[in-house]
Write an enzyme that holds these catalytic residues in place. Structure first.
Site, mmCIF file in Angstrom:
data_model
loop_
_atom_site.group_PDB
_atom_site.id
_atom_site.type_symbol
_atom_site.label_atom_id
_atom_site.label_comp_id
_atom_site.label_asym_id
_atom_site.label_seq_id
_atom_site.Cartn_x
_atom_site.Cartn_y
_atom_site.Cartn_z
ATOM 1 N N ASP A 10 -11.854 -6.607 -37.425
ATOM 2 C CA ASP A 10 -11.457 -5.427 -36.667
ATOM 3 C C ASP A 10 -10.004 -5.056 -36.948
ATOM 4 O OD1 ASP A 10 -13.943 -5.273 -35.466
ATOM 5 O OD2 ASP A 10 -13.349 -6.431 -33.708
ATOM 6 N N TYR A 27 -12.650 -18.959 -37.681
ATOM 7 C CA TYR A 27 -11.491 -18.210 -37.234
ATOM 8 C C TYR A 27 -10.524 -19.123 -36.484
ATOM 9 C CZ TYR A 27 -13.637 -13.606 -38.119
ATOM 10 O OH TYR A 27 -14.188 -12.486 -38.693
#
Length: 288
Positions: free
Chosen positions: A63, A124
């Site tokens: 994003d 992540y």
């Protein structure tokens, strides 16, 4: 999005990293929006002196504002173009790309490789500090400041209920036709000697806003606003909870993407496209 490059083309794997601060995410958008995909495709077209834009497929569509250290993408190039440029492609791309995105490797991919569908996990890291003085100015673009003291042990205890295969609808922004079933393989937090807390989050795939929503829920536990069983209760409800905050993107970095052995790539590619459902539930549309 084929399992193999078309006849006359070579599938090339790119390993890359970028600082997401000034990007409107990975994926190309309307004119005027700066994206990682757009910058790389423009650079590739320029350095190969091609009139055609060769579209990239990526492992994780990050994003706006999210960083990547270990992103993976692939592109299918004409055989003659790859043969002409392969030896100097990295250096030429380095000279053309902006300084906030770098490609570190460009190699012919093994048979059956698809950057998105062949991946078996994405890892992540989300970084946050609760130091009363705030964030080191040199790290401010990569670390979130939380202005309440955090109990890392309580956050790790809360994370245990979230591990495994679940419907993460309560932690995802629902997209039409897409499933929210995922397998969360790791969710753990460690406070470093510098006081920065690093949350490691690994799953077979992630739905939209999933990582930042999970971290938002754990922060509420860590600062004492919620009990350690609350994130698990939210998960079990399987509906979006307004109390779960999506934390800011700048603390999040895609660190690594995992792939199986070369001989298993094609099988993984096909399996990842299957509809997913939990035991006892109806299948949902979507791939991952």
């Amino acid at each position: 999005m084929s399992d193999e490059a078309a006849a006359g083309f070579v599938r090339v794997r790119f390993d890359l990293s970028y600082d997401g601060k000034d990007f409107s995410g990975w994926a190309k958008q309307r004119q005027g929006q700066r994206t990682v995909q757009g910058e790389i495709e423009d650079a590739l077209r320029t350095v190969t002196r091609s009139a055609e834009t060769f579209e990239l497929t990526v492992a994780g569509r990050t994003d706006s504002g999210v960083h990547a250290r270990g992103q993976v993408a692939h592109v299918d190039l004409p055989e003659e173009l790859w043969a002409e440029h392969r030896e100097k492609l990295l250096r030429r791309l380095a000279g053309r790309l902006p300084h906030d995105v770098r490609i570190w490797r460009a190699e012919e991919a093994p048979a059956g490789f698809n950057a998105r569908f062949s991946a078996i996990w994405r890892r992540y890291a989300y970084r946050v500090t609760d130091h009363p003085g705030g964030v080191d100015p040199l790290l401010r673009g990569h670390v979130l400041w939380h202005d309440w003291e955090l109990d890392v042990d309580a956050m790790n205890a809360a994370a245990e209920a979230l591990l495994g295969e679940h419907d993460f609808a309560a932690y995802c922004k629902k997209r039409e036709g897409a499933t929210t079933i995922r397998t969360l393989q790791q969710l753990s937090l460690v406070r470093g000697d510098d006081g920065i807390i690093t949350a490691t989050v690994r799953a077979d795939a992630f739905c939209h806003n999933m990582v930042r929503s999970l971290i938002g829920a754990l922060l509420f536990v860590g600062d004492g606003h919620r009990d350690s069983d609350w994130p698990g209760k939210v998960l079990a409800a399987r509906v979006r909870d307004s109390a779960v905050h999506v934390v800011r993107p700048h603390g999040l970095t895609l660190e690594e993407v995992g792939y199986p052995a070369d001989e298993l790539l094609a099988a993984r590619n096909r399996a990842a496209r299957n509809k997913r459902s939990l035991p006892g539930s109806l299948p949902e549309a979507g791939c991952c």
